[in-house]
Design a protein around this motif. Structure first.
Motif, PDB file in Angstrom:
ATOM      1  N   HIS A 150      -6.300  -3.805   9.965  1.00  0.00           N
ATOM      2  CA  HIS A 150      -4.883  -4.158  10.131  1.00  0.00           C
ATOM      3  C   HIS A 150      -3.984  -3.018   9.654  1.00  0.00           C
ATOM      4  CE1 HIS A 150      -1.201  -6.526  10.141  1.00  0.00           C
ATOM      5  NE2 HIS A 150      -1.023  -6.241   8.862  1.00  0.00           N
ATOM      6  N   LEU A 151      -4.309  -2.421   8.516  1.00  0.00           N
ATOM      7  CA  LEU A 151      -3.512  -1.301   8.008  1.00  0.00           C
ATOM      8  C   LEU A 151      -3.622  -0.099   8.931  1.00  0.00           C
ATOM      9  CD1 LEU A 151      -4.416  -1.599   4.219  1.00  0.00           C
ATOM     10  CD2 LEU A 151      -2.154  -2.007   5.229  1.00  0.00           C
ATOM     11  N   ALA A 152      -4.822   0.153   9.452  1.00  0.00           N
ATOM     12  CA  ALA A 152      -5.007   1.292  10.363  1.00  0.00           C
ATOM     13  C   ALA A 152      -4.137   1.143  11.607  1.00  0.00           C
ATOM     14  CB  ALA A 152      -6.477   1.410  10.747  1.00  0.00           C
ATOM     15  N   GLN A 153      -3.980  -0.095  12.073  1.00  0.00           N
ATOM     16  CA  GLN A 153      -3.124  -0.335  13.236  1.00  0.00           C
ATOM     17  C   GLN A 153      -1.657  -0.031  12.935  1.00  0.00           C
ATOM     18  OE1 GLN A 153      -3.788  -4.203  15.039  1.00  0.00           O
ATOM     19  NE2 GLN A 153      -5.980  -4.077  14.645  1.00  0.00           N
ATOM     20  N   GLN A 154      -1.298  -0.031  11.641  1.00  0.00           N
ATOM     21  CA  GLN A 154       0.060   0.323  11.224  1.00  0.00           C
ATOM     22  C   GLN A 154       0.180   1.811  10.885  1.00  0.00           C
ATOM     23  OE1 GLN A 154       1.940  -2.492   8.353  1.00  0.00           O
ATOM     24  NE2 GLN A 154       0.022  -3.631   8.487  1.00  0.00           N
ATOM     25  N   GLY A 155      -0.901   2.542  11.096  1.00  0.00           N
ATOM     26  CA  GLY A 155      -0.886   3.957  10.782  1.00  0.00           C
ATOM     27  C   GLY A 155      -1.183   4.271   9.335  1.00  0.00           C
ATOM     28  N   ILE A 156      -1.733   3.306   8.613  1.00  0.00           N
ATOM     29  CA  ILE A 156      -2.062   3.504   7.195  1.00  0.00           C
ATOM     30  C   ILE A 156      -3.573   3.593   7.060  1.00  0.00           C
ATOM     31  CG2 ILE A 156      -1.896   2.574   4.862  1.00  0.00           C
ATOM     32  CD1 ILE A 156       0.576   1.005   5.788  1.00  0.00           C
ATOM     33  N   SER A 157      -4.050   4.784   6.814  1.00  0.00           N
ATOM     34  CA  SER A 157      -5.479   5.023   6.663  1.00  0.00           C
ATOM     35  C   SER A 157      -5.680   6.011   5.533  1.00  0.00           C
ATOM     36  CB  SER A 157      -6.075   5.562   7.966  1.00  0.00           C
ATOM     37  OG  SER A 157      -7.467   5.764   7.842  1.00  0.00           O
ATOM     38  N   ASP A 158      -6.492   5.633   4.549  1.00  0.00           N
ATOM     39  CA  ASP A 158      -6.705   6.493   3.391  1.00  0.00           C
ATOM     40  C   ASP A 158      -8.100   6.195   2.845  1.00  0.00           C
ATOM     41  OD1 ASP A 158      -6.562   7.339   0.473  1.00  0.00           O
ATOM     42  OD2 ASP A 158      -4.572   7.948   1.126  1.00  0.00           O
ATOM     43  N   THR A 159      -8.836   7.233   2.507  1.00  0.00           N
ATOM     44  CA  THR A 159     -10.198   7.036   2.022  1.00  0.00           C
ATOM     45  C   THR A 159     -10.236   6.299   0.686  1.00  0.00           C
ATOM     46  OG1 THR A 159     -10.156   9.219   0.975  1.00  0.00           O
ATOM     47  CG2 THR A 159     -11.052   9.085   3.211  1.00  0.00           C
ATOM     48  N   ARG A 160      -9.102   6.175   0.020  1.00  0.00           N
ATOM     49  CA  ARG A 160      -9.049   5.478  -1.257  1.00  0.00           C
ATOM     50  C   ARG A 160      -8.925   3.965  -1.088  1.00  0.00           C
ATOM     51  NH1 ARG A 160      -4.237   8.996  -3.820  1.00  0.00           N
ATOM     52  NH2 ARG A 160      -3.523   8.677  -1.657  1.00  0.00           N
ATOM     53  N   LEU A 161      -8.819   3.497   0.149  1.00  0.00           N
ATOM     54  CA  LEU A 161      -8.699   2.063   0.416  1.00  0.00           C
ATOM     55  C   LEU A 161     -10.066   1.460   0.714  1.00  0.00           C
ATOM     56  CD1 LEU A 161      -5.549   2.066   2.745  1.00  0.00           C
ATOM     57  CD2 LEU A 161      -5.632   1.794   0.254  1.00  0.00           C
TER      58      LEU A 161
ATOM     59  N   ILE B  77       0.833  -1.210   0.000  1.00  0.00           N
ATOM     60  CA  ILE B  77       0.000   0.000   0.000  1.00  0.00           C
ATOM     61  C   ILE B  77       0.867   1.259   0.000  1.00  0.00           C
ATOM     62  CG2 ILE B  77      -1.733   1.307   1.273  1.00  0.00           C
ATOM     63  CD1 ILE B  77      -2.805  -1.214  -0.121  1.00  0.00           C
ATOM     64  N   GLN B  78       1.985   1.227   0.692  1.00  0.00           N
ATOM     65  CA  GLN B  78       2.869   2.396   0.698  1.00  0.00           C
ATOM     66  C   GLN B  78       3.330   2.727  -0.717  1.00  0.00           C
ATOM     67  OE1 GLN B  78       3.460   4.517   2.922  1.00  0.00           O
ATOM     68  NE2 GLN B  78       3.081   3.576   4.910  1.00  0.00           N
TER      69      GLN B  78
END
Length: 301
Positions: A52-63, A26-27
């Protein structure tokens, strides 16, 4: 690229036991120079990957996330599930343990708009993260893919294509569903543009099918299933492309017998090593060994 020629791209990501790698995947999308995309994760293991991604600090409305409702049903059901949620005019593929170069969408979307389908010269990376091969090392300019280009290298291609060319999606087979889909794309479109650069980062993992000690069994099941589909005319292929596919998968089935022999004799450790050793089964010196194999019963008099 003008705003009118910058359509939404839906990137389909099949995910199965992908917690360790999906964040990096995703990055690679978050750094794309082309911003008009969404990523639809096709969960095939009942994991909430957005959480799971949110717990890694990855949050985006495109996901987004779709689910197959099963566990380990395969890449085809996962991609098809993701496709049902996709809103883009352009569709792209990405595996959950691979990555895009930052300019991949910027380079391939214009080609997909113009020609219908665009591929790139897939960069294959080893377990140390080093680029070690491309299917077409000598190509330096834009070209157009043939059925043989898709079939012969034994390297996956990840198309970017106009949505209307998706047909009924991916066919479920144990192995090489991507190859069949790409051949169908070639059959539906007038041209498949092939970018000379390795814009897709394809990582060879220790737990991949080609590295598995059971690769022979999986490949044999897949080739038999594919040849059956071809014989029944169940794939949307032109007669010429179907003939090329039948010839290649018939040869692959026979080559797979030699791969098993190599494994039993300790001459290779996995399918990937066998393919590298034998130039994807096309090395001239290999022919006598292939000829020495027992003929299939159907060919024996």
């Amino acid at each position: 690229m003008s705003p009118t020629s910058s359509p939404l791209v839906s990137i389909l990501i099949p995910a199965y036991r992908a917690k360790q790698t999906l964040g990096d995947t995703i990055q690679s999308l978050l750094t794309q120079t082309y911003p008009h995309w969404e990523a639809v994760i096709g969960s095939d293991d009942q994991v909430d990957y957005l959480d799971h991604l949110a717990q890694q600090g990855i949050s985006d409305t495109r996901l987004k996330q779709a689910d197959t409702g099963g566990y380990g049903t395969g890449e085809a059901p996962a991609r098809n599930a993701a496709l049902t949620l996709a809103q883009g005019e352009i569709i792209a593929n990405l595996d959950a343990d691979d990555a895009y170069q930052p300019n991949r969408l910027a380079e391939l979307v214009p080609l997909a708009l113009k020609f219908g389908v665009a591929l790139d010269n897939t960069g294959v990376y080893n377990s140390q993260g080093q680029l070690y091969k491309r299917p077409f090392p000598d190509r330096t300019a834009l070209s157009f893919a043939t059925a043989e280009d898709i079939l012969n290298p034994r390297v996956p291609f990840f198309p970017v294509f106009r949505r209307e060319l998706a047909g009924s999606g991916w066919t479920r087979v144990p192995f090489a569903a991507d190859v069949l889909f790409n051949l169908e794309l070639l059959s539906r479109s007038e041209q498949v543009a092939l970018h000379p650069q390795p814009l897709y980062r394809y990582y060879k993992r220790d737990n991949s099918i080609t590295q598995s000690p059971k690769a022979f069994e999986t490949a044999e099941q897949a080739y038999q299933a594919i040849l059956s589909l071809l014989d029944r005319g169940e794939l949307e292929l032109t007669p010429t492309i179907r003939a090329s596919a039948q010839a290649e998968f018939t040869a692959n089935l026979r080559l797979n017998d030699l791969f098993r022999q190599y494994m039993q004799e300790g001459r290779c450790q996995n399918l990937e090593e066998f393919l590298d050793l034998t130039e994807n089964g096309h090395a001239a010196w290999l022919q006598p060994e292939l000829n020495a194999l027992p003929r299939p019963k159907a060919q024996q008099s």
